[in-house]
Design a protein around this motif. Structure first.
Motif, PDB file in Angstrom:
ATOM      1  N   GLU A 125       0.810  -1.218   0.000  1.00 24.27           N
ATOM      2  CA  GLU A 125       0.000   0.000   0.000  1.00 24.27           C
ATOM      3  C   GLU A 125       0.845   1.270   0.000  1.00 24.27           C
ATOM      4  O   GLU A 125       0.337   2.360  -0.216  1.00 24.27           O
ATOM      5  CB  GLU A 125      -0.986   0.004   1.168  1.00 24.27           C
ATOM      6  N   ASP A 126       2.166   1.122   0.191  1.00 20.72           N
ATOM      7  CA  ASP A 126       3.034   2.295   0.059  1.00 20.72           C
ATOM      8  C   ASP A 126       3.071   2.776  -1.398  1.00 20.72           C
ATOM      9  O   ASP A 126       3.605   3.848  -1.674  1.00 20.72           O
ATOM     10  CB  ASP A 126       4.453   1.980   0.581  1.00 20.72           C
ATOM     11  N   HIS A 127       2.506   1.995  -2.306  1.00 23.23           N
ATOM     12  CA  HIS A 127       2.501   2.395  -3.716  1.00 23.23           C
ATOM     13  C   HIS A 127       1.180   3.007  -4.177  1.00 23.23           C
ATOM     14  O   HIS A 127       1.024   3.314  -5.369  1.00 23.23           O
ATOM     15  CB  HIS A 127       2.822   1.188  -4.602  1.00 23.23           C
ATOM     16  N   HIS A 133      -3.588  -3.326  -3.555  1.00 19.83           N
ATOM     17  CA  HIS A 133      -2.523  -2.894  -2.640  1.00 19.83           C
ATOM     18  C   HIS A 133      -2.738  -3.533  -1.293  1.00 19.83           C
ATOM     19  O   HIS A 133      -3.748  -3.279  -0.628  1.00 19.83           O
ATOM     20  CB  HIS A 133      -2.521  -1.372  -2.520  1.00 19.83           C
ATOM     21  N   LEU A 183       0.784  -3.299   4.685  1.00 24.17           N
ATOM     22  CA  LEU A 183       2.185  -3.648   4.866  1.00 24.17           C
ATOM     23  C   LEU A 183       2.360  -4.707   5.931  1.00 24.17           C
ATOM     24  O   LEU A 183       1.482  -4.945   6.754  1.00 24.17           O
ATOM     25  CB  LEU A 183       2.989  -2.398   5.221  1.00 24.17           C
TER      26      LEU A 183
END
Ligand code: GLU
Length: 442
Positions: free
Chosen positions: A205-207, A230, A233
């Motif tokens: 989900e950092d993307h 996503h 993390l």
């Protein structure tokens, strides 16, 4: 349409559990759909990328049994990025900028100071052709930003997060190319996903905000927009991915005696609503993979849980996959006898020593010595010597339960606990067993 997924690590370090989990999920997603799983080495950052990391990524995937159906690397595809860049330039979707890192930082600070989001102000869009010529005359090369289209919201239906919507005006136009001509991650990745036919991009989900920008890139390049998902993390039991956990490659797990199937079984399920189970059968695990079970909360990686899953996996392992790691002379019967006592395959050595001897001497009471003397005399060798011996002793001495079994176990193995004696005794063999009983009786 065939499902095509990719795992796209940057070879700037070892794979850690978080990356391994992403690789696994992409592999499972493709496998389940009968599709293809690609390994893409994102090595546009020549300075930080190392060949040894490329090798270790391949070796780790092989150890985990996540074999890619193809491999690509970005450093071999620079001409494709150049061509895509020309397309975007012709369409007016990239523009030249000259701000230094320091200037950008200052702009950011000012905006933040005013309580505004630190979005790039597009000042470079106001530059005239004469300004560009002047910069060139000074020997200053531009870096390039992608021009986001502010007209419509960016939306996609995320496989994990559901409906996503972004206002492009709230995003900075991303830098896609540095002044030295090198590429930043975002554009090459979109070019590759289009040209490699990637149907599903599953990543951390950092993307998410990169995806918002990339959705516009896919469209600007005329390619289909893949499905995006996503995942939350991965964090350690401390609540974040610790330095230690973030730096551990697969060989750290291998050296600790963790089986790839244990790591896979755990990483397949943490962060989902499905229970973590010691499923060694890869197809069975793949069959249960379901993005809709993925939660929004971080996936917690717990070492103690990994150890539990590992022990349970070891108890199921057949002889063939472990034979090379077993002590010499240990055969299938030996493996089956000791397997239930192991947390790690490497511990087979300790238990095998009970078979091969010598065993630790034990002090017995006079009464037990007489009992063991009787045992040595009653020992008879057949299909099932342990049950024959204990039945004969029960009848001869009237002992039962612990007083019947424990002195025998101690005399035969030097220990109070261990593998099933019915399986162990045939491995110890008749002569050695009698000798151990006699020596204990002395
Ligand atoms: N190389 C990128 C990374 O490691 C890939 C991200 C992606 O899956 O697109 O973060």
């Amino acid at each position: 349409m065939t499902t095509i997924t990719r795992f796209a690590p940057s070879p700037t370090g070892r794979l850690h559990v978080g990356n391994i989990r992403t690789a696994l999920h992409n592999w499972m997603l493709a496998k389940q759909a009968g599709g293809r799983f690609l390994l893409r080495i994102d090595d546009t950052d020549a300075e930080r990328s190392r060949e040894e990391y490329v090798d270790s990524i391949r070796a780790d995937l092989a150890w985990l049994g996540l074999d890619p159906n193809g491999e690509e690397r970005q450093s071999a595809r620079l001409a494709h990025y150049e061509a895509a860049f020309e397309t975007l330039r012709a369409a007016g979707r990239v523009y030249r900028c000259y701000e230094t890192a320091l200037e950008l930082e200052l702009k950011r600070k000012i905006l933040l100071g005013r309580g505004l989001p630190p979005i790039y102000d597009r000042a470079a869009l106001a530059l005239t052709e004469a300004d560009h010529v002047a910069k060139a005359a000074e020997g200053i090369a531009p870096h390039w930003r992608f021009h986001l289209d502010h007209d419509e919201p960016i939306a996609w239906d995320d496989g994990v997060r559901g409906a996503q919507k972004f206002d492009p005006a709230q995003l900075s136009d991303p830098v896609v190319r540095r002044a030295d001509g090198s590429w930043l991650y975002m554009l090459p990745s979109a070019v590759d996903d289009i040209e490699m036919g990637v149907t599903d991009v599953l990543r951390g989900e950092d993307h998410v905000s990169n995806t918002a920008v990339q959705v516009q890139m896919f469209t600007a390049l005329g390619g289909p927009v893949p499905r995006f998902a996503h995942e939350a993390l991965l964090v350690g039991s401390e609540g974040k991915l610790s330095k230690r956990l973030g730096a551990l490659g697969c060989d750290a797990f291998r050296e600790r005696g963790i089986e790839p199937e244990a790591l896979v079984a755990l990483l397949a399920r943490i962060g989902t609503s499905l229970p973590v189970e010691p499923i060694a059968d890869r197809d069975a695990l793949v069959a249960t993979f379901d993005l809709s079970t993925f939660g929004r909360a971080p996936a917690r990686f717990d070492d103690a849980e990994l150890e539990r899953v590992n022990a349970a996996i070891v108890h199921q392992l057949g002889f063939a996959p472990v034979r090379d790691r077993l002590p010499s002379g240990m055969d299938e019967a030996g493996w089956h006898a000791v397997r239930p006592n192991l947390s790690h395959v490497g511990e087979a050595d300790e238990w095998w020593r009970l078979v091969t001897g010598p065993i630790a001497p034990v002090d017995f009471t006079d009464e037990d010595r007489a009992y063991l003397d009787e045992a040595a005399r009653l020992l008879e060798w057949g299909d099932d010597p342990w049950h024959a011996l204990t039945a004969a002793l029960k009848q001869a001495t009237g002992r039962k339960g612990k007083p019947l079994f424990l002195p025998l176990r101690r005399a035969l193995t030097g220990m109070d606990h261990g593998p099933d004696m019915a399986e162990l005794l045939p491995l110890i063999g008749e002569n050695e067993a009698r000798a151990r009983l006699e020596s204990a009786a002395r």
